[in-house]
Design a protein around this motif. Structure first.
Motif, short mmCIF file in Angstrom:
data_model
loop_
_atom_site.label_atom_id
_atom_site.label_comp_id
_atom_site.label_asym_id
_atom_site.label_seq_id
_atom_site.Cartn_x
_atom_site.Cartn_y
_atom_site.Cartn_z
N UNK A 34 0.86 -1.18 0.00
CA UNK A 34 0.00 0.00 0.00
C UNK A 34 0.89 1.23 0.00
N UNK A 35 0.51 2.26 -0.78
CA UNK A 35 1.18 3.55 -0.75
C UNK A 35 0.14 4.65 -0.59
N UNK A 36 0.43 5.66 0.25
CA UNK A 36 -0.50 6.77 0.48
C UNK A 36 0.29 8.09 0.48
N UNK A 37 -0.46 9.16 0.34
CA UNK A 37 0.10 10.51 0.52
C UNK A 37 -0.11 10.89 1.98
N UNK A 38 0.99 11.17 2.69
CA UNK A 38 0.90 11.45 4.12
C UNK A 38 1.94 12.51 4.50
N UNK A 39 1.46 13.61 5.08
CA UNK A 39 2.33 14.68 5.57
C UNK A 39 3.27 15.20 4.48
N UNK A 40 2.69 15.37 3.27
CA UNK A 40 3.45 15.95 2.18
C UNK A 40 4.41 15.00 1.49
N UNK A 41 4.39 13.72 1.86
CA UNK A 41 5.29 12.74 1.26
C UNK A 41 4.52 11.49 0.81
#
Length: 610
Positions: A34-41
């Protein structure tokens, strides 16, 4: 084969991604991520374990986000190791990763693209063809992800379904497909991507099926789709009711066991309330097409191919029409003689089998335009590509080794046999009524065979320590012997082969010892006496015989001869009934050996790569 889930929303979508992967895990389970966008990264978690382990890692890593993609993999390029697992990232130099991407399919020109990208400074961390796409999208990115993906896919040769998002556009996910399935799920202020609508069950029932060449731009409040030429297109939005209960085991040990026991229901649902044998069972215009054709060409792979071989016996016997059955992956690579008056019949559980779709296209390119599919998914590419169709109603099949999909395919093919026979004046009213009566009784007859499970478990204990087995059948039961051998190979890892029983003396008899169990299908038909002679050939060489015999076949248990009696003889439909005990034998042998029944090694469901 692999599974894709993607989402853009205003809530944490990690639970949706994980649940989607759990439902798609049967399509590939070498690795997941899984990959997500989190805290600008961009953040990701990957695992070579099962999705349940991935879920624990996600919780431990506190991975959550409003935009993300997920994948469960069946390995093609690169071993099933963490660095080859999806999602793949792409960065420029030592910068933070900018592109995250998942991919189903195979990119045939990946070596050429890899060399080109390495020449401009991209460093590859995996052996996959997928990482090539991620770097290519990054290389082409000029501030518009949708445009970069459109440019990238024009460079790709092969089959793919991709989902990609970008650190610089965190409320956007882009998907594209060519030869591999991909759907869009429509929500309220949120949208989704998946390789199968099943992954989105309970999240949305509004589904758009993308077509080959489509690129889809998903944002919070809109979905924008363009075709291969970059023109905006409108694809139909469908309300799709997927029963999440299909993915629940209930009281069963494995999905395969559950699906074996679901066969009476699945066959009954497939037959529905059919009162008469009419061409309309296969769609509008079937009557005209059936009157024009003078032969059949059946294209299929694996288990579906064996269904086609069985249908050849039925159709040539009852309808008196010549039938050629081809392995789809071989058909388009050999010189064949096209017949424009042939009915091309494809058989596929998923309707997305890449080899069968390619063979269908090849047949059409050769001028054979009369097409029909027997398929379990009404919204699949196979159904869209064929003029006629018969939709089986097996429901979702999770176990990799096909069971209820096979028996419902046989049911549909027998109906096709009757329709073709009637169209040629070879099916009298009396015979039609008799066949319909037999079909209506078929669910109950299958239920009686399933009840033989305790006896079959005892046989499975004997099989568990063997490494080789022979399966024998004659006539229309020879393809069922092939199917029985395939099932044993798939899930127990016992080497098994099937032969027409009359071929024993032409070679295979040399293999027979007391360590080689020989499974024989013995219906009470015109070939029974010949088959009894074949049984004696095996016994004379010290072989151990395991015979599934009809109740009235007069085959009795003896030293080296084990017999389980079927509840009744079922005439032309006997192959369907004899399939079921072979499924149970394979299942319980695998259980006794301790293999992963639903997810056998090196295999996956829905073979969407060539």
């Amino acid at each position: 084969m692999c599974g894709i889930v993607g989402a853009v929303a205003q809530r944490d979508i990690t639970p949706i991604l994980v649940e989607g992967l759990k439902r798609l895990e049967y399509r590939g389970y070498d690795s997941c991520g899984v990959a997500v966008y989190l805290d600008g990264k961009l953040r990701r978690t990957r695992s070579t374990q099962r999705v349940s382990e991935l879920a624990s890692q996600i919780e431990q890593d506190k991975l959550n986000g409003f935009t993300g993609i997920a994948h469960t993999r069946w390995a093609t390029h690169g071993a099933p190791l963490t660095h080859n697992a999806h999602p793949h990232f792409s960065a420029q130099g030592k910068d933070e990763p900018r592109i995250a991407l998942v991919h189903n399919g195979i990119i045939e020109n990946h070596d050429e693209l890899r060399a080109e990208l390495q020449a401009v400074g991209y460093v590859f961390e995996s052996q996959t063809d997928t990482e090539v796409i991620a770097h290519l999208v990054n290389h082409l990115y000029q501030g518009d992800l949708f445009e970069a993906v459109q440019q990238a896919v024009r460079r790709l040769h092969g089959a793919y379904a991709i989902a990609v998002f970008c650190r610089d556009e965190p409320h956007r996910v882009v998907g594209a497909r060519q030869g591999s399935p991909l759907v869009v799920g429509i929500g309220k202020h949120e949208n989704f991507l998946a390789s199968d609508a099943l992954a989105l069950a309970g999240t949305t029932d509004q589904i758009i099926y993308l077509e080959d060449g489509d690129v889809a731009d998903l944002q919070l409040d809109r979905v924008w789709i363009v075709d291969a030429d970059g023109r905006e297109v409108s694809r139909k939005q469908n309300t799709v009711q997927v029963h999440t209960g299909a993915a629940d085991l209930g009281p069963y040990r494995h999905f395969m066991q559950k699906e074996i026991f679901e066969q009476p229901r699945a066959v009954g649902d497939t037959l529905q309330d059919i009162e008469h044998i009419t061409p309309e069972l296969f769609g509008d215009g079937a009557d005209k097409i059936f009157k024009e054709v003078d032969s059949l060409l059946i294209l299929a792979c694996g288990t579906s191919y064996y269904a086609g071989l069985t249908a050849k016996y039925w159709i040539e016997s009852l309808a008196q029409i010549p039938v050629n059955v081809e392995i789809a992956s071989e058909y388009r690579y050999r010189d064949s003689v096209p017949n424009p008056r042939s009915l091309v019949v494809t058989i596929s559980q998923s309707g997305e089998t890449a080899d069968t779709l390619a063979a269908l296209k090849h047949a059409r390119d050769q001028g054979m335009q009369h097409t029909l599919t027997i398929c379990n998914v009404s919204t699949s590419a196979m159904v869209r590509e064929c003029a006629l169709n018969f939709i089986t109603r097996a429901g979702v099949e999770i176990g990799v080794a096909s069971t209820k999909a096979f028996t419902t395919q046989l049911t549909g093919l027998f109906l096709l046999t009757l329709v073709l026979a009637k169209a040629r004046g070879r099916l009298s009213a009396e015979d039609e009524a008799a066949h319909l009566k037999a079909l209506r009784h078929l669910p109950a007859a299958i239920g009686s065979v399933v009840a033989l499970e305790p006896q079959i478990i005892a046989w499975a204990e004997r099989f568990a320590n063997k490494e080789n087995a022979l399966f024998l059948g004659r006539g229309m039961h020879y393809p069922i012997a092939l199917e029985g051998a395939l099932k044993l190979k798939e899930i127990s890892y016992i080497h098994a082969e099937a032969y027409p029983a009359g071929e024993l003396k032409h070679g295979p008899l040399a293999l027979v010892t007391d360590e080689m169990p020989v499974v024989t299908i013995a219906p009470n038909d015109a070939l029974l006496e010949k088959l009894k002679s074949n049984i004696q050939e095996v016994r004379a060489r010290g072989g151990e015989m395991y015979v599934f015999a009809d109740a009235d076949s007069k085959i009795a248990s003896a030293e080296g001869l084990h017999v389980i009696r079927m509840p009744e003889h079922y005439g032309m439909l006997s192959p369907i009934l004899h399939t079921v005990p072979l499924q149970l034998l394979s299942y319980h042998t695998a259980c006794a050996r301790g293999t992963d029944v639903d997810k056998p090694r090196n295999l996956a469901k829905s073979v969407t790569v060539e």
